[in-house]
Structure formats: C-alpha cells, structure tokens
Design an enzyme around this catalytic site. Structure first.
Site, PDB file in Angstrom:
ATOM      1  N   ASN A  95       6.693  37.468 108.601  1.00  0.00           N
ATOM      2  CA  ASN A  95       6.229  38.290 109.751  1.00  0.00           C
ATOM      3  C   ASN A  95       5.349  37.562 110.495  1.00  0.00           C
ATOM      4  O   ASN A  95       4.658  36.585 110.155  1.00  0.00           O
ATOM      5  CB  ASN A  95       5.580  39.419 109.019  1.00  0.00           C
ATOM      6  CG  ASN A  95       6.380  40.446 108.360  1.00  0.00           C
ATOM      7  OD1 ASN A  95       7.129  41.190 108.933  1.00  0.00           O
ATOM      8  ND2 ASN A  95       6.181  40.322 107.031  1.00  0.00           N
ATOM      9  N   HIS A 122       7.945  46.040 113.790  1.00  0.00           N
ATOM     10  CA  HIS A 122       7.934  44.929 112.633  1.00  0.00           C
ATOM     11  C   HIS A 122       8.571  43.726 113.054  1.00  0.00           C
ATOM     12  O   HIS A 122       9.771  43.681 113.070  1.00  0.00           O
ATOM     13  CB  HIS A 122       8.433  45.540 111.529  1.00  0.00           C
ATOM     14  CG  HIS A 122       8.433  44.951 110.160  1.00  0.00           C
ATOM     15  ND1 HIS A 122       7.560  45.059 109.214  1.00  0.00           N
ATOM     16  CD2 HIS A 122       9.112  43.857 109.944  1.00  0.00           C
ATOM     17  CE1 HIS A 122       7.718  44.218 108.281  1.00  0.00           C
ATOM     18  NE2 HIS A 122       8.627  43.216 108.623  1.00  0.00           N
ATOM     19  N   CYS A 149      12.112  35.312 104.821  1.00  0.00           N
ATOM     20  CA  CYS A 149      13.174  36.355 104.818  1.00  0.00           C
ATOM     21  C   CYS A 149      14.219  35.482 103.829  1.00  0.00           C
ATOM     22  O   CYS A 149      14.910  34.494 104.154  1.00  0.00           O
ATOM     23  CB  CYS A 149      13.564  36.636 106.220  1.00  0.00           C
ATOM     24  SG  CYS A 149      15.117  37.668 105.921  1.00  0.00           S
ATOM     25  N   ARG A 176       2.322  42.777 100.656  1.00  0.00           N
ATOM     26  CA  ARG A 176       3.626  43.347 100.070  1.00  0.00           C
ATOM     27  C   ARG A 176       4.824  42.535 100.603  1.00  0.00           C
ATOM     28  O   ARG A 176       5.486  41.578  99.776  1.00  0.00           O
ATOM     29  CB  ARG A 176       4.088  44.874 100.149  1.00  0.00           C
ATOM     30  CG  ARG A 176       4.922  45.530  99.281  1.00  0.00           C
ATOM     31  CD  ARG A 176       6.370  45.259  99.701  1.00  0.00           C
ATOM     32  NE  ARG A 176       6.446  45.504 101.097  1.00  0.00           N
ATOM     33  CZ  ARG A 176       7.923  45.244 101.709  1.00  0.00           C
ATOM     34  NH1 ARG A 176       8.792  44.686 101.085  1.00  0.00           N
ATOM     35  NH2 ARG A 176       7.874  45.596 102.805  1.00  0.00           N
ATOM     36  N   ASP A 177       4.993  42.741 101.835  1.00  0.00           N
ATOM     37  CA  ASP A 177       6.052  42.068 102.431  1.00  0.00           C
ATOM     38  C   ASP A 177       5.941  40.624 102.668  1.00  0.00           C
ATOM     39  O   ASP A 177       6.912  39.725 102.546  1.00  0.00           O
ATOM     40  CB  ASP A 177       6.295  42.724 103.705  1.00  0.00           C
ATOM     41  CG  ASP A 177       7.759  42.437 104.390  1.00  0.00           C
ATOM     42  OD1 ASP A 177       8.663  42.363 103.806  1.00  0.00           O
ATOM     43  OD2 ASP A 177       7.730  42.189 105.660  1.00  0.00           O
ATOM     44  N   HIS A 201       9.493  39.748 113.060  1.00  0.00           N
ATOM     45  CA  HIS A 201       9.430  38.331 112.501  1.00  0.00           C
ATOM     46  C   HIS A 201       9.430  37.117 113.646  1.00  0.00           C
ATOM     47  O   HIS A 201       9.985  37.549 114.587  1.00  0.00           O
ATOM     48  CB  HIS A 201      10.468  38.055 111.115  1.00  0.00           C
ATOM     49  CG  HIS A 201      10.379  38.793 109.920  1.00  0.00           C
ATOM     50  ND1 HIS A 201      10.124  38.190 108.774  1.00  0.00           N
ATOM     51  CD2 HIS A 201       9.920  40.120 109.854  1.00  0.00           C
ATOM     52  CE1 HIS A 201      10.027  39.083 107.854  1.00  0.00           C
ATOM     53  NE2 HIS A 201       9.788  40.161 108.533  1.00  0.00           N
TER      54      HIS A 201
END
Length: 300
Positions: free
Chosen positions: A248, A206, A239, A13-14, A208
C-alpha cells in the site's frame, strides 16, 4: 482548504500479512498501540483468516487481547466467513471487513468462487455483524486492474459496490490491489461509484504504489469528493498476486501530501515517521516511504 480526511491505517494487517518476516505478537501489539496513539481514527489491526492461508495473521486473538484500546479508535479485523466473524467478535473488534473482487478471474483464483457466490457467502456474515452492532466495511479488490484479466470494467466495480451496500456495508473500499490504476481510470471509477452512494462518507480509496501512481490517484479521488483513504506505515507489505508489486502507499507520504494541501487528518506525521523507522528496523529493511526517509534524515 480546511476539510477533514480520514486515514485508515492498514499496516498491521494488510501490510504485515504480505511481509515475509514473521513478527512476534508483542511487536504487533506495540505497532497497533503506537499507531492509535499517533491519532489514527481507524486501525486495521488483525485478520481472522485460516492460518493455513495467512500464517502471519495467526495470532489475531493474542494481538487484540494485548492492545491498549484508545477511546474513539476503531479497531478492524478482516473476516472471510462466519468462523472468522466469531473470532472477531470474541476478540471484541469494532469493525469487520469483508472482501470481494470486481474481477471474476481474481475471485476464482483468490477465494475459489464467482463474485456472485462470494457475495452470497457473505450474507450471513454481514447480517450477524450488523445484528451484533459491529461496523461493517466491504472491500472491492482489483477495482482498477487484475493480474489475470487486465483492466477492470467500471460497471463491474459499480455492481460489486451495489452488492456490498445491499449487504449493509457502512463503508466501501475501492482497492487498486496491484497498483496499476491511473488518475483517469480512478476518476471514472469514483464518479461512477458516486452515482450510487456518497463519496465523502461511504467510499475509501485503497491504492498500492506498484507503478508510482498512488499519490496521483489520491489527489484525483480528492477532486472527486473522496475523503477516506487507506495507507500503510513505512509502505509495509506487497501483493502476492503480482510479481514485484509494492505494498500500500506509505502513510508518511500520504500525510505529507494531505497536510501540504491544507487538509486535516488528526494524525501526527512526526510520530508516524518514528513508527515507520521503528517497524522497518523490526522487519530488517529500510522504510519504503520517501517522505519518511527525508523527514527522518532532516531531524537526524
């Protein structure tokens, strides 16, 4: 150390939502299935956001219908509103993720409302999710820095965390959306959040890796007591709010670090290396994981 650390795999997803390459649903289904088989207890699989804003995630219903569900695995979906929640419920996800920001500027530019307004919008979503028996997770974007207003005050992160807890969130993500955070910052934020909830069971990191600080930030979080982390296989994604920002932190790198610390994740690192090589070939670029590259070359 013999403690257990939970890894939430967010690549499907991300990660994929920020890749320029659009993948067929069949590839996404295989990715989710392979990750679950590798032992991840939680896979963030899809998003039920308007395809107008996130076209890469338009096939969430098809992906959820096509996966082979692994008993004990939590399959998560990002939902921005009641319509998204209805889609997630119809797809029979196990967990829904709502998202706010600790930066007013980011909140305005990302979802066109203030932080307080965003939390009010999520009240019916959270209530309906809990009534339906779904797990509820809340994500705090820009918890360490914002592309528009710079460093985020610790008090702002705590304020949003408190709001999410009041909404009934089972878990809260402290997210360094643009990867600017440093270990000292992370320690301040995590310790402050730890004053209002349990870091070991209710808070996740979380991170990055834009500035190469993600692994250092994970180590610092571990020292503070955090035992849940998000990562993305092969370092998928970027991002959209920060030019040149990486995605990430790569799952392979995180697993190599944690296993080297004697911590248990229940995840098969060798299998994840293979998945990282495979999905990188599908999107047409090398893996962003240094540990993944090194381990793949070692086995070649």
């Amino acid at each position: 150390m013999s403690e257990h650390v939970k890894i939430v795999e967010v690549g499907p997803r991300d990660g994929l939502q920020n890749e320029q390459q659009f993948l067929d649903s069949a590839v996404k289904i295989e990715l989710v299935n392979r990750l679950a088989a590798a032992g991840f207890p939680n896979v963030e699989a899809v998003s039920f956001v308007s395809p107008k804003w996130v076209p890469q995630m338009a096939d969430g219903t098809q992906v959820m219908a096509g996966i082979t569900r692994r008993p004990g695995t939590i399959y998560s979906a990002l939902v921005p509103n009641m319509r998204g929640l209805e889609g997630a419920q119809a797809a029979q996800v196990d967990e829904v993720v709502i998202f706010g920001a600790a930066s007013e500027a980011f909140s305005q530019r990302n979802i066109n409302c203030s932080i307080a307004e965003s939390m009010t919008r999520f009240e019916p979503v959270a209530a309906a999710a809990k009534q339906a028996g779904l797990r509820l997770r809340g994500s705090i974007s820009c918890a360490l820095g914002c592309p528009y207003q710079g460093e985020t005050p610790v008090s702002a992160v705590v304020d949003v965390a408190e709001r999410l807890l009041r909404l009934g969130c089972d878990e809260i993500d402290v997210a360094d959306t643009i990867g600017v955070g440093t270990a000292a910052q992370v320690a301040r934020v995590m310790r402050a959040v730890g004053q209002i909830t349990d870091l070991g069971t209710r808070v996740s990191g979380h991170f990055h890796d834009t500035y190469g600080q993600a692994l250092a930030n994970i180590l610092t979080s571990l020292e503070c007591g955090v035992r849940i982390f998000h990562s993305s296989v092969a370092g998928l994604g970027g991002c959209p709010y920060a030019k040149g920002a990486t995605g990430n932190v790569a799952t392979e790198d995180v697993l190599y670090l944690l296993h080297g610390q004697g911590l248990h994740t229940g995840v098969d690192l060798d299998a994840v290396v293979d998945i990282g090589q495979w999905i990188s070939s599908q999107i047409g670029r090398p893996t962003a994981s240094r540990a993944g590259r090194a381990l793949a070359l070692k086995r070649a």
